[in-house]
Write an enzyme that holds these catalytic residues in place. Structure first.
Site, PDB file in Angstrom:
ATOM      1  N   THR A  40       0.834  -1.208   0.000  1.00 48.92           N
ATOM      2  CA  THR A  40       0.000   0.000   0.000  1.00 48.92           C
ATOM      3  C   THR A  40       0.864   1.252   0.000  1.00 48.92           C
ATOM      4  O   THR A  40       0.563   2.236  -0.693  1.00 48.92           O
ATOM      5  CB  THR A  40      -0.930   0.005   1.221  1.00 48.92           C
ATOM      6  N   HIS A  43       2.044   1.862  -3.445  1.00 50.98           N
ATOM      7  CA  HIS A  43       0.986   2.514  -4.243  1.00 50.98           C
ATOM      8  C   HIS A  43       1.011   4.028  -4.019  1.00 50.98           C
ATOM      9  O   HIS A  43       0.915   4.818  -4.968  1.00 50.98           O
ATOM     10  CB  HIS A  43      -0.390   1.974  -3.843  1.00 50.98           C
TER      11      HIS A  43
END
Length: 342
Positions: A40, A43
């Site tokens: 994450t 990202h």
């Protein structure tokens, strides 16, 4: 304090000096000793479509960590100064229908540390005391920092029975690699790890995979067909998020099997629902976060018993100042878990 800040709506991040967070009466202040980089976080760092629609810079990101409590609010009774801790990263509302029925991990008003609030790529982080998990002092900070993602692996694998069953782990990022170890510890008869990255497949082998498949060089459906005498695997844990790999997962699962999906495809994925789900009578599960705090107890037990050793997949360590080196390794897939030290 020094912190890694997602400074603008573009690729990258910066090391900056920011204020040490203030705590309220129900929070604790934690000195971060180790913080690991998650997919994450990648990202957010690379500023992909998902992060563009979700996060609002500038803010401190990061959500996997271990540290020591250095200050606590006046209402905090479950923790003491000096406690070694990690944190459940989903901050829940305690009021929605899901929370009121004990399903805190799917709270409809969830806020995620380091995504929706300031995170732990810093020297200190402030969090609600109800989110804190107390660690034994014998547990190293490095290992303690990966309990949160290990919880994802545990939740995915143990969402159904795996003892004596064949399990395919599709996608060998750090969580997929840990899922291999969890499936093996839970008594899976075969653990088949699939990826395109030989470096990470080697780590999966070290974590207990009975077979590793580089889907670039071999047809995974043919390999699974041969390994299972044509029946297909009992359990698929989808960790890749790639449309082709996800479709292969639905095709390789046996009739009546289970597909548990932790991955986050960035776009809609087309699945043959009629032939690969309905006619096969399979169970499909979406997996988010960790069950609070059932999964944390499972993670702690697996680590303390030695049934799962995550040390092989913690491959790199950097001071917080060198965070960019860690992110570049993650982007290139030339690492397992990267741990930063403030």
């Amino acid at each position: 304090m020094k912190a890694v800040v997602k400074h603008e709506r573009e690729k990258g991040a910066r090391l900056q000096t920011v204020d040490i967070p203030k705590i309220n009466d129900n929070e604790v202040l934690i000195q971060v000793k180790a913080t690991s980089i998650c997919g994450t976080d990648v990202h957010i760092y690379t500023w992909d479509e998902w992060s563009q629609s979700r996060v609002n810079p500038p803010y401190v990101f990061g959500h996997e960590f271990a540290g020591v409590v250095v200050e606590k609010g006046k209402n905090v009774t479950n923790l003491e100064i000096g406690d070694h801790v990690s944190a459940e990263t989903h901050i829940v509302c305690n009021q929605c229908p899901q929370c009121l029925t004990g399903k805190f991990h799917i709270c409809e008003n969830t806020k995620i540390i380091g995504v929706d609030t300031d995170g732990c790529f810093a020297e200190y982080v402030a969090l609600p005391s109800q989110n804190i998990w107390k660690n034994p002092e014998s547990l190293s900070f490095d290992v303690a920092s990966v309990q949160e993602p290990m919880g994802n692996a545990v939740h995915t694998v143990l969402a159904g029975d795996v003892a004596g069953k064949t399990v395919a782990i599709i996608g060998c990022g750090p969580i997929g690699i840990m899922a291999v170890g969890v499936a093996k510890a839970a008594g899976a008869s075969q653990v088949i790890a699939l990826d395109l990255n030989d470096y990470r497949l080697d780590l999966a082998k070290e974590m207990g995979a009975t077979t590793v498949v580089n889907s670039r060089n071999e047809n995974p459906l043919d390999v699974v067909h041969e390994l299972t005498n044509g029946h297909g695997v009992d359990v698929v844990c989808e960790m890749s998020g790639h449309p082709i790999a996800m479709n292969q997962g639905f095709k390789m699962v046996t009739n009546g099997g289970r597909v548990s999906i932790l991955s986050l495809p960035v776009r809609p994925v087309e699945i043959d629902v009629t032939n690969d789900i309905v006619f096969k009578g399979i169970t499909v599960q979406g997996i988010t976060g960790r069950k609070m705090f059932e999964t944390w107890r499972q993670v702690s037990g697996l680590l303390q018993s030695g049934q799962v050793d995550v040390e092989p997949m913690i491959t790199h360590h950097f001071p917080l100042e060198d965070f960019e080196k860690g992110f570049e390794l993650m982007i290139k897939g030339k690492c397992g878990k990267v741990v930063l030290h403030p």
